[in-house]
Enzyme design. Structure first.
Site, PDB file in Angstrom:
ATOM      1  N   HIS A   1     -12.224   4.535  11.865  1.00  0.00           N
ATOM      2  CA  HIS A   1     -11.501   4.785  13.009  1.00  0.00           C
ATOM      3  C   HIS A   1     -10.616   3.696  13.480  1.00  0.00           C
ATOM      4  O   HIS A   1     -10.628   3.342  14.800  1.00  0.00           O
ATOM      5  CB  HIS A   1     -12.104   5.312  14.197  1.00  0.00           C
ATOM      6  CG  HIS A   1     -13.107   6.646  13.595  1.00  0.00           C
ATOM      7  ND1 HIS A   1     -14.018   7.167  14.245  1.00  0.00           N
ATOM      8  CD2 HIS A   1     -12.682   7.555  12.766  1.00  0.00           C
ATOM      9  CE1 HIS A   1     -14.496   8.275  13.637  1.00  0.00           C
ATOM     10  NE2 HIS A   1     -13.486   8.408  12.558  1.00  0.00           N
TER      11      HIS A   1
ATOM     12  N   GLU B   1       6.493   7.048   2.060  1.00  0.00           N
ATOM     13  CA  GLU B   1       5.299   6.960   1.814  1.00  0.00           C
ATOM     14  C   GLU B   1       4.823   5.893   0.579  1.00  0.00           C
ATOM     15  O   GLU B   1       5.449   6.158  -0.308  1.00  0.00           O
ATOM     16  CB  GLU B   1       4.613   8.373   1.373  1.00  0.00           C
ATOM     17  CG  GLU B   1       3.235   8.144   0.877  1.00  0.00           C
ATOM     18  CD  GLU B   1       2.232   7.487   1.822  1.00  0.00           C
ATOM     19  OE1 GLU B   1       1.170   6.912   1.408  1.00  0.00           O
ATOM     20  OE2 GLU B   1       2.203   7.590   3.042  1.00  0.00           O
ATOM     21  N   ALA B   2       4.100   5.083   0.989  1.00  0.00           N
ATOM     22  CA  ALA B   2       3.792   4.113  -0.169  1.00  0.00           C
ATOM     23  C   ALA B   2       3.025   4.451  -1.237  1.00  0.00           C
ATOM     24  O   ALA B   2       3.163   3.823  -2.279  1.00  0.00           O
ATOM     25  CB  ALA B   2       2.871   3.019   0.437  1.00  0.00           C
TER      26      ALA B   2
ATOM     27  N   SER C   1      -1.213  10.793   8.951  1.00  0.00           N
ATOM     28  CA  SER C   1      -1.545  11.656   9.854  1.00  0.00           C
ATOM     29  C   SER C   1      -0.521  12.010  10.870  1.00  0.00           C
ATOM     30  O   SER C   1      -0.157  13.007  11.293  1.00  0.00           O
ATOM     31  CB  SER C   1      -3.008  11.382  10.681  1.00  0.00           C
ATOM     32  OG  SER C   1      -3.892  11.337   9.781  1.00  0.00           O
ATOM     33  N   ALA C   2       0.217  10.693  11.476  1.00  0.00           N
ATOM     34  CA  ALA C   2       1.193  11.051  12.391  1.00  0.00           C
ATOM     35  C   ALA C   2       2.756  11.131  11.624  1.00  0.00           C
ATOM     36  O   ALA C   2       3.411  11.986  12.146  1.00  0.00           O
ATOM     37  CB  ALA C   2       1.258   9.877  13.207  1.00  0.00           C
TER      38      ALA C   2
END
Length: 535
Positions: free
Chosen positions: A472, A62-63, A41-42
């Protein structure tokens, strides 16, 4: 020994380009200005914003795999994504407050991260959520300071321009009339009948009450941050390199300065160097995990895990918290229509105590029975998801020094008595709304915890058995100026150079609602902080 990126010819001959999820293979070199770890998201926001400067090179790691799985774009399919290759599929340690259950803990593992697998609710939260960050020492993070970034991230129509944007990448909007589930309006009518006010825009001036949610759905498809920020610019920016299936294993240092990242890809351990900064944006589980694997964290815990201590920073991994979610499930006699959007289009925000400066309770209305794996529910029904702002705190720790070992995740669900009392209050509110005329017309009757369950001791046992994650997690690399803070208000890691953290992990306290827009706004502001430092 790890190998460093060399010339682009060597990179392409290694078989890592093209269909494997690489963009920018022809321009890979040994050093970039910025390395962003995590394309969630970030991270997608950071890579897109930082690469707007054509003279700065950006590597995004990115993993997980590329975001090509068809179900990723289908809004009601999000529950089926859990446990697949686009989910880290973590599990918590046994939760004492949840009866010793180890709770599934999904985290996105693809371009877009958790914004690619979440329920697409786009809520900023109340202004108090951010003002208390500033009051706790995080200058520049109050709501008014962040409002320009909230507006910059979005395009909306027909909303108050004082609060809403009209030219940003995200396109949040309520469910359309043709797609909305009829039960969504039933929920709003029931909330009004039970005495709750309505709001016409949770992200505008009216940040409390019952109303239609903005959803991260555009043209009938999920809009992750990869969809909104990253994909539209990848092909046109030769200064932006994106690598998927590239799992960061540790950060590299020269003294106190972070100089790069070691990661694993296609069976090889590779290093990439950063001339300016490394920005860790791997989320509230994997950002502290990477710091810990790199020797940054509580010294005693690092030694216990077999990690050499590089920088004793006690707050790394601490302060983990998450909204606890407890379902109140009803069966209906009328058939509930199949969902077309995200399964939850309306919600209620309120204060459990009128003296509070902002809401601490949320009731998410879900168009199907939504229960933990340990419970069963009838097929035709709906759920009131009761959530609260928690006082409980937990931690992310390492089990050992192996980067391939899953972290120990302990959100501390229901460890604090006030969390339990507020969830009990939320069950009462859900029952009051379900008892109104609009729901009676659907023949609604409670099946979980069950209408006869009214004794507090029995309800507490139900909370223990049914409460889980609202997906969250935040706070595990908390921003602040005190001894337990991990990053400063400019998101630089205390005591180190060339290293920042910018994602949900830096939230000192959780916002009162779904956390995705807050993670995006952190990245938007971080991009300006980074560019300002470079300038």
């Amino acid at each position: 020994m790890p190998k460093a990126f060399k010339a682009s010819k060597d990179f392409e001959e290694s078989g890592l380009s093209g269909a494997s999820g690489v963009s920018g293979a022809s321009r890979v070199s040994g050093e970039f200005d910025y390395i962003v770890v995590g394309a969630g998201s970030a991270g997608c926001v950071l890579a897109a914003r930082l690469s707007e400067d054509a003279d700065r090179t950006v590597l995004l790691l990115e993993a997980g795999p590329p975001d090509t799985r068809p179900e990723l774009s289908v809004p009601p399919a999000w529950p089926a994504l859990q446990g697949t290759e686009v989910d880290h599929a973590y599990t918590t340690v046994p939760q004492a407050g949840a009866g010793g259950r180890a709770i599934p803990y999904p985290r996105g593992r693809t371009l877009g991260g958790s914004s690619a697998i979440n329920a697409m609710v786009f809520l900023r939260g109340h202004r108090h959520d951010y003002d208390r960050w500033a009051a706790a020492g995080c200058a520049g993070w109050d709501f008014d300071a962040l409002l320009p970034y909230f507006r910059r991230m979005e395009t909306t129509t027909g909303r108050d321009p004082k609060f809403r944007g009209d030219s940003g990448p995200m396109r949040p909007a309520p469910a359309s009339a043709e797609d909305a589930n009829p039960l969504s309006q039933v929920f709003l009518d029931g909330a009004v009948a039970a005495g709750h006010p309505l709001t016409d825009d949770f992200n505008g001036a009216g940040q409390e009450g019952a109303g239609w949610l903005d959803l991260s759905i555009a043209d009938g498809r999920r809009q992750s941050t990869a969809d909104a920020y990253l994909h539209p610019v990848r092909a046109e920016r030769p200064n932006l390199t994106v690598l998927t299936d590239a799992a960061a294993r540790r950060l590299l240092f020269d003294g106190n300065r972070c100089t790069g990242v070691e990661f694993r890809r296609a069976g090889e351990t590779v290093t990439a160097r950063a001339g300016a900064e490394v920005i860790v944006a791997s989320g509230a589980v994997d950002s502290p995990r990477l710091l810990l694997l790199s020797g940054i964290g509580p010294a005693d815990e690092l030694r216990q895990a077999g990690i050499a201590v590089r920088h004793d920073l006690p707050g790394v991994g601490r302060n983990l918290h998450d909204h606890p979610l407890c379902p109140v499930v009803y069966e209906a006699t009328r058939p509930v229509p199949a969902p077309k959007t995200n399964l939850g289009e309306t919600s209620l925000l309120w204060r459990s105590d009128a003296s509070l400066p902002g809401p601490d309770m949320q009731l998410m209305f879900i168009h199907l029975p939504y229960v933990p794996p340990t419970m069963e529910a009838p097929p035709n029904g709906f759920t009131f998801g009761v959530a609260t702002v928690p006082q409980s705190r937990g931690a992310v720790r390492l089990a050992d020094a192996d980067p391939d070992t899953a972290p120990l995740i302990d959100p501390g669900f229901l460890d604090a008595e006030p969390d339990i009392r507020r969830l009990l209050h939320g069950i009462e509110v859900a029952r009051e709304i379900a008892a109104t005329g609009p729901f009676a017309r659907w023949g609604a009757h409670e099946v979980l915890p069950g209408a006869p369950v009214t004794d507090e001791a029995d309800l507490r046992r139900y909370l223990t058995a049914a409460t889980g994650t609202y997906f969250h997690p935040v706070g595990s690399c908390a921003m602040g100026t005190g001894p337990d803070a991990v990053v400063a208000p400019d998101l630089t890691v205390h005591g180190l150079e060339g290293l920042r953290v910018a994602d949900a992990s830096v939230m000192p306290t959780i916002v009162s609602v779904n956390t995705n827009p807050a993670a995006i706004v952190i990245a938007e502001k971080a991009a300006d902080l980074i560019r300002g430092a470079r300038a």
